[in-house]
Structures are given as structure tokens and as C-alpha cells.
Design a protein around this motif. Structure first.
Motif, PDB file in Angstrom:
ATOM      1  N   GLU A  47      -9.999  -0.671  -2.997  1.00  0.00           N
ATOM      2  CA  GLU A  47      -8.778   0.129  -3.155  1.00  0.00           C
ATOM      3  C   GLU A  47      -9.090   1.614  -3.326  1.00  0.00           C
ATOM      4  OE1 GLU A  47      -5.411  -0.696  -2.857  1.00  0.00           O
ATOM      5  OE2 GLU A  47      -6.342  -2.484  -2.018  1.00  0.00           O
ATOM      6  N   TYR A  70       0.868   4.134  -3.029  1.00  0.00           N
ATOM      7  CA  TYR A  70       0.256   5.444  -2.799  1.00  0.00           C
ATOM      8  C   TYR A  70       1.196   6.541  -2.324  1.00  0.00           C
ATOM      9  CZ  TYR A  70      -3.949   2.648  -3.187  1.00  0.00           C
ATOM     10  OH  TYR A  70      -4.918   1.803  -3.637  1.00  0.00           O
ATOM     11  N   LYS A 117      -9.715   3.132   0.043  1.00  0.00           N
ATOM     12  CA  LYS A 117      -8.439   3.289   0.754  1.00  0.00           C
ATOM     13  C   LYS A 117      -7.694   4.510   0.222  1.00  0.00           C
ATOM     14  CE  LYS A 117      -6.144  -0.453   1.194  1.00  0.00           C
ATOM     15  NZ  LYS A 117      -5.344  -1.634   0.823  1.00  0.00           N
ATOM     16  N   LYS A 118      -7.647   4.641  -1.092  1.00  0.00           N
ATOM     17  CA  LYS A 118      -6.970   5.771  -1.734  1.00  0.00           C
ATOM     18  C   LYS A 118      -7.627   7.094  -1.332  1.00  0.00           C
ATOM     19  CE  LYS A 118      -5.426   7.058  -6.383  1.00  0.00           C
ATOM     20  NZ  LYS A 118      -5.464   6.645  -7.798  1.00  0.00           N
ATOM     21  N   ASP A 128       0.836  -1.206   0.000  1.00  0.00           N
ATOM     22  CA  ASP A 128       0.000   0.000   0.000  1.00  0.00           C
ATOM     23  C   ASP A 128       0.868   1.253   0.000  1.00  0.00           C
ATOM     24  OD1 ASP A 128      -2.267  -1.559   0.020  1.00  0.00           O
ATOM     25  OD2 ASP A 128      -2.599  -1.358   2.189  1.00  0.00           O
TER      26      ASP A 128
END
Length: 161
Positions: free
Chosen positions: A58, A19, A61-62, A15
């Protein structure tokens, strides 16, 4: 403590790698220097590790990382002693940060516009997705983008379309 271990065992490194650049560029656009941006990136990922939040996917989360980084930057900038430095000193440095003319202009936009512009043009989100991430009405985000385009056109020039 088991949750903290679970977060680190479930792909934190992946992760982070996925990111960190995005979070760094968002932080740089607010903090206006590499060192402060790096501090906020670190704090963002510390909060991610400590968070017990379950992400739907995802994109969720982003979005959480974007909002967290943005809020941390805004909080840091509220301090009266916060000195804003220029980008030029970092633009040609050997630290690997490259800032082109357009990104430099985006970074100079008022805070309420820069996140929307960055997410729209650099990460390909549409206005509805940005509105959801930033907890703003879609019409507000479209207005931010429109006003930011006009400001950017004044700042860097451009063809009439």
C-alpha cells in the motif's frame, strides 16, 4: 484490455476512497484552485487505472499516486497561460474545501518545499520515506524541510525554539 479490467475489478473504488483526499490536497497546493486540482486528481486516477504497474504494498501505491500527481501538477504549471489564482476565494466558499492559515502558508512555499512539508507534517512520512518517493537524497529532503520551516516562521510567525 484484460489488465485494465483487472485494475478496476481489484478494488479501484476502495483505492480511490482511500487516497483521493490526499491527492486532492497535494494538487491543490500546486494548482492553487479547486477546479484545476480536481482535473489533476482525475488525471492521476485515470493513469492509475491504465497503469500496469504492480505495487509491492500500500505504501508503494500511495507513493506512486503522490509522485504522479505532483508530476502532473508541475507539467500543467509549465504552460505559460496557466493563471495562478489565490486561495482566499476558495477558503470561505461553500464547496467544502477548508484551508487553515498554516496550510495556506504551506501552499505559498516554493514548489520544491511544499510537497516535502505536506508529506512530512500532514501525512507523517519521515525524511527517508519522502526522499524515496521523490527520488531525492535524504539530505536534500532534510534541507527542504529546514528551509521551509524558516520560511513558514517568517510567513506566519512563531515562537523561537
Amino acid at each position: 484490455m484484460a489488465e485494465l479490467e483487472l485494475r478496476t475489478d481489484c478494488g479501484f473504488a476502495e483505492d480511490y476512497e482511500a487516497y483521493v483526499d490526499m491527492v486532492f490536497h497535494i494538487c491543490l497546493s500546486y494548482m492553487r484552485n479547486k477546479h484545476d486540482a480536481e482535473d489533476i486528481v482525475q488525471e492521476t486516477f485515470v493513469r492509475y487505472i491504465k497503469s500496469e504497474k504492480e505495487f509491492e504494498d500500500e505504501e508503494h501505491k500511495k507513493a506512486w499516486l503522490i509522485v504522479t500527481a505532483t508530476n502532473l501538477c508541475k507539467d500543467q504549471l509549465k504552460h505559460w497561460w496557466k493563471k495562478r489564482t489565490t486561495y482566499e476565494e476558495y477558503q470561505d466558499s461553500s464547496d467544502g474545501v477548508h484551508i487553515d492559515t498554516t496550510l495556506l502558508a504551506v501552499m505559498e512555499l516554493p514548489d520544491k518545499y511544499k510537497t516535502a512539508v505536506y508529506l512530512y507534517y500532514y501525512h507523517g512520512y519521515d525524511s527517508a520515506e519522502i526522499a524515496t518517493m521523490l527520488h531525492k537524497p535524504n539530505s536534500t529532503i532534510r534541507s527542504y524541510l529546514s528551509k521551509a520551516r524558516k520560511l513558514l516562521k517568517e510567513m506566519i510567525g512563531g515562537d523561537d525554539q
